[in-house]
Design an enzyme around this catalytic site. Structure first.
Site, PDB file in Angstrom:
ATOM      1  CG  ASP A   1      -8.905  -1.608  -1.244  1.00 23.60           C
ATOM      2  OD1 ASP A   1      -9.175  -1.644   0.291  1.00 23.60           O
ATOM      3  OD2 ASP A   1      -8.444  -2.611  -1.760  1.00 23.60           O
TER       4      ASP A   1
ATOM      5  CG  ASP B   1      -4.765  -3.878  -1.150  1.00 23.54           C
ATOM      6  OD1 ASP B   1      -5.441  -4.916  -0.836  1.00 23.54           O
ATOM      7  OD2 ASP B   1      -3.958  -3.894  -2.265  1.00 23.54           O
TER       8      ASP B   1
ATOM      9  CG  HIS C   1      -0.312  -5.484  -0.239  1.00 23.05           C
ATOM     10  ND1 HIS C   1      -0.980  -6.604   0.157  1.00 23.05           N
ATOM     11  CD2 HIS C   1      -0.905  -4.807  -1.386  1.00 23.05           C
ATOM     12  CE1 HIS C   1      -2.073  -6.561  -0.755  1.00 23.05           C
ATOM     13  NE2 HIS C   1      -2.019  -5.700  -1.704  1.00 23.05           N
TER      14      HIS C   1
ATOM     15  CG  HIS D   1       1.524  -8.916  -0.800  1.00 20.92           C
ATOM     16  ND1 HIS D   1       0.579  -9.086  -1.727  1.00 20.92           N
ATOM     17  CD2 HIS D   1       0.672  -9.530   0.095  1.00 20.92           C
ATOM     18  CE1 HIS D   1      -0.532  -9.649  -1.506  1.00 20.92           C
ATOM     19  NE2 HIS D   1      -0.536  -9.905  -0.301  1.00 20.92           N
TER      20      HIS D   1
ATOM     21  CB  SER E   1      -0.125  -9.860  -5.219  1.00 22.96           C
ATOM     22  OG  SER E   1       0.103  -8.253  -4.564  1.00 22.96           O
TER      23      SER E   1
ATOM     24  CG  HIS F   1      -0.696  -2.387  -5.157  1.00 24.94           C
ATOM     25  ND1 HIS F   1      -0.333  -3.673  -5.528  1.00 24.94           N
ATOM     26  CD2 HIS F   1      -1.816  -2.883  -4.394  1.00 24.94           C
ATOM     27  CE1 HIS F   1      -0.898  -4.630  -5.184  1.00 24.94           C
ATOM     28  NE2 HIS F   1      -1.917  -4.070  -4.414  1.00 24.94           N
TER      29      HIS F   1
ATOM     30  CE  LYS G   1      -9.349  -4.919   0.703  1.00 17.88           C
ATOM     31  NZ  LYS G   1      -8.180  -5.096  -0.244  1.00 17.88           N
TER      32      LYS G   1
ATOM     33  CD  GLU H   1      -4.093 -10.088  -3.725  1.00 16.47           C
ATOM     34  OE1 GLU H   1      -4.121  -9.566  -2.254  1.00 16.47           O
ATOM     35  OE2 GLU H   1      -3.353  -9.731  -4.220  1.00 16.47           O
TER      36      GLU H   1
ATOM     37  CB  ALA I   1     -10.978  -2.047  -8.677  1.00 17.36           C
TER      38      ALA I   1
ATOM     39  CB  CYS J   1     -10.640  -5.065  -3.267  1.00 14.60           C
ATOM     40  SG  CYS J   1      -9.227  -5.692  -3.180  1.00 14.60           S
TER      41      CYS J   1
END
Ligand code: VGL
Ligand code: ZN
Length: 197
Positions: free
Chosen positions: A18, A56, A58, A62, A64, A79, A104, A111, A139, A143
């Site tokens: 990521d 990432d 999305h 999404h 989250s 994000h 992903k 998630e 991070a 992830c």
């Protein structure tokens, strides 16, 4: 003495997690000093024949995403929306043409912190004879941690490139907890200087 304390084998792969604009200063979900990871990665990227970049990725609705994100409960600001500038890999890195890219978090209802969840990454790596993965990126406490643990669960040796990661560290202490969790799962640690060209 400079670098090369570790000999990279044909059975080793690098997983860069990521490394995207939204996780760097100025992005939607910035990680302190996230952009510095690109400089570290550039020091060892070309030593690996097998490279995986996760992102990432999305949908714009999404599960989250929240207007009032609390972070600790898994709600985040919007994000890494697919195809947005924030979801692009940071410009300081050139992704090798033969890199495997794993998207992903593509399903709006789920998630996905680990690149090994709901993907064929483990099978793909095994088919290429990979037995050990070096993990770095963003991070550390989300992830990166879950991808490192996923590597262990799928039977790979896992080495975290400790200084080529940065953490959200929300809740405070989650970075140290993540390092401990990884250690407990049998993840080994190294530093950029052990791998650098
Ligand atoms: C991540 C929070 C939300 C990460 C992704 O890449 O660590 N963290 N989505
Ligand atoms: Zn996300």
């Amino acid at each position: 003495m400079e670098g090369h304390a570790i000999d990279i084998q044909p059975t080793d792969a690098l997983i860069v997690v990521d490394l995207q604009n939204d996780f760097c200063p100025g992005g939607a979900l910035p990680v302190t000093d996230g952009h510095q990871v690109a400089r570290a990665v550039n020091k060892f990227l070309r030593r690996f024949d097998r490279v995986v970049f996760t992102r990432d990725w999305h949908p714009d609705d999404h599960c989250s995403f929240s207007d009032e994100p609390e972070f600790v409960d898994g709600s985040w600001p919007v994000h890494c929306v697919q195809h947005s500038p924030g979801a692009a890999f940071v410009g300081d890195i050139s992704v090798p043409l033969n890199a495997i890219v794993v998207d992903k978090g593509c399903d709006e209802d789920a998630e996905q912190y680990s690149a090994f969840d709901d993907s064929d990454l483990a099978a793909t790596l095994r088919a290429k004879g990979i037995t050990r993965v070096y993990v770095c990126g963003l991070a550390t406490d989300y992830c990166v941690k879950h991808t490192a643990l996923g590597g262990r669960e799928n039977g790979f040796e896992v080495v975290l490139i400790r200084d080529a990661c940065r953490a959200v560290d929300n809740p405070p202490g989650s970075k140290e907890q993540a390092l401990e969790d990884m250690k407990d799962a049998g993840v080994a640690f190294c530093q950029t200087r052990d791998l650098a060209e």
